[in-house]
Scaffold this active site. Structure first.
Site, PDB file in Angstrom:
ATOM      1  N   ARG A 107       9.743  62.103  10.678  1.00  0.00           N
ATOM      2  CA  ARG A 107       8.473  62.550  10.099  1.00  0.00           C
ATOM      3  C   ARG A 107       7.656  63.365  11.092  1.00  0.00           C
ATOM      4  O   ARG A 107       6.590  63.863  10.736  1.00  0.00           O
ATOM      5  CB  ARG A 107       7.662  61.309   9.744  1.00  0.00           C
ATOM      6  N   ARG A 116       2.436  54.603  -9.819  1.00  0.00           N
ATOM      7  CA  ARG A 116       3.660  54.041  -9.227  1.00  0.00           C
ATOM      8  C   ARG A 116       3.577  52.509  -9.163  1.00  0.00           C
ATOM      9  O   ARG A 116       2.537  51.930  -8.885  1.00  0.00           O
ATOM     10  CB  ARG A 116       3.853  54.567  -7.803  1.00  0.00           C
ATOM     11  N   ARG A 147      -2.653  60.716   3.509  1.00  0.00           N
ATOM     12  CA  ARG A 147      -1.199  60.827   3.745  1.00  0.00           C
ATOM     13  C   ARG A 147      -0.727  62.266   3.535  1.00  0.00           C
ATOM     14  O   ARG A 147       0.148  62.745   4.249  1.00  0.00           O
ATOM     15  CB  ARG A 147      -0.443  59.866   2.811  1.00  0.00           C
TER      16      ARG A 147
END
Ligand code: AP5
Length: 212
Positions: free
Chosen positions: A88, A123, A167
């Site tokens: 990442r 989600r 994020r």
């Protein structure tokens, strides 16, 4: 097959990792799921990582690099693996290169920021096996219950709109540059992640050059 899945939070990496894992019979390894397990089980790692994951920041590079080095050294990774959420950052990608395992493909799932904010609100994740569902786009057979293991489905703590925005900022600042890194080595392929789940699966396999 050794595959890296890149893409913003909520792009569908975990969803596609499940299909790829079943197709190639190789494990899908999610550093995010490992961190959530550690928090749930209140391990030393969990106590160390909770403050980063909760507010949408990244764990320290050295923590995830150690986790991955240990995990991909395990027996079930001999025939390959899917890395979901690692690397990442540039230092993580460079550390993976240094481990000396040849990655075959790096697949980037492309989804717009606005779609992601809407998607993550719906989600649901299995607290036991981490299978991913969506209350509209990918419903479980029984609401609130995992089709695969019967575990409880819950929203994730980091899917609150403010945390998702953070994020996304972190993704654009630190992770997106990895597309250029892997393009240079000729390993990058891309797939649209905005289609229906089944259509995205087809896009993903096509991008990887695999017939289904
Ligand atoms: P992690 O768990 O890796 O989260 P993420 O990368 O932000 O990705 P997500 O799991 O949120 O989304 P996804 O792309 O897997 O999408 P999904 O398939 O669920 O990491 C969490 C945290 O851990 C990080 O913030 C960080 O703190 C830490 N961390 C992890 N790795 C780290 C690292 N390497 N270094 C440092 N820190 C690290 O799909 C999303 C939703 O959309 C689901 O509801 C799904 O059903 C639905 N959906 C999927 N595909 C479609 C589609 N085609 N159409 C419509 N809906 C769809």
């Amino acid at each position: 097959m050794k595959i890296i899945l890149l893409g913003p939070p909520g792009a569908g990496k975990g969803t596609q990792a499940e299909f790829l894992s079943a197709h190639f019979n190789i494990p899908a390894i999610s550093t995010g799921a490992m961190a959530r397990d550690a928090v749930r089980d209140k391990t030393e790692l969990g106590l160390k990582t909770m403050r980063y994951t909760k507010n949408g920041g990244l764990l320290p590079d050295e923590v995830v690099i150690d986790l991955i080095r240990e995990r991909i050294g395990q027996d079930d990774c001999r025939n390959g693996f899917i890395l979901d959420g690692f690397p990442r950052t540039l230092p993580q990608a460079q550390a993976l290169d240094k481990i000396g395992i040849e990655i075959d493909k790096v697949l980037s799932l492309e989804v717009s920021d606005s779609d992601i904010i809407e998607r993550l609100g719906g989600r649901r994740e299995c607290v036991t096996c981490h299978s991913t569902y969506h209350i509209i786009y990918n419903k479980p057979k029984t609401p609130g219950v995992c089709d695969k293991c019967g575990g409880r489905l819950e929203p994730r703590a980091d899917d609150k709109p403010e945390t998702v925005k953070k994020r996304l900022l972190v993704y654009h600042a630190l992770t997106e540059q990895l597309k250029a890194y892997y393009k240079e080595s000729g390993k990058l392929v891309t797939a649209k992640g905005q289609e229906k789940v089944a259509d995205t699966v087809r896009e993903v396999f096509k991008a990887l050059g695999v017939e289904i």
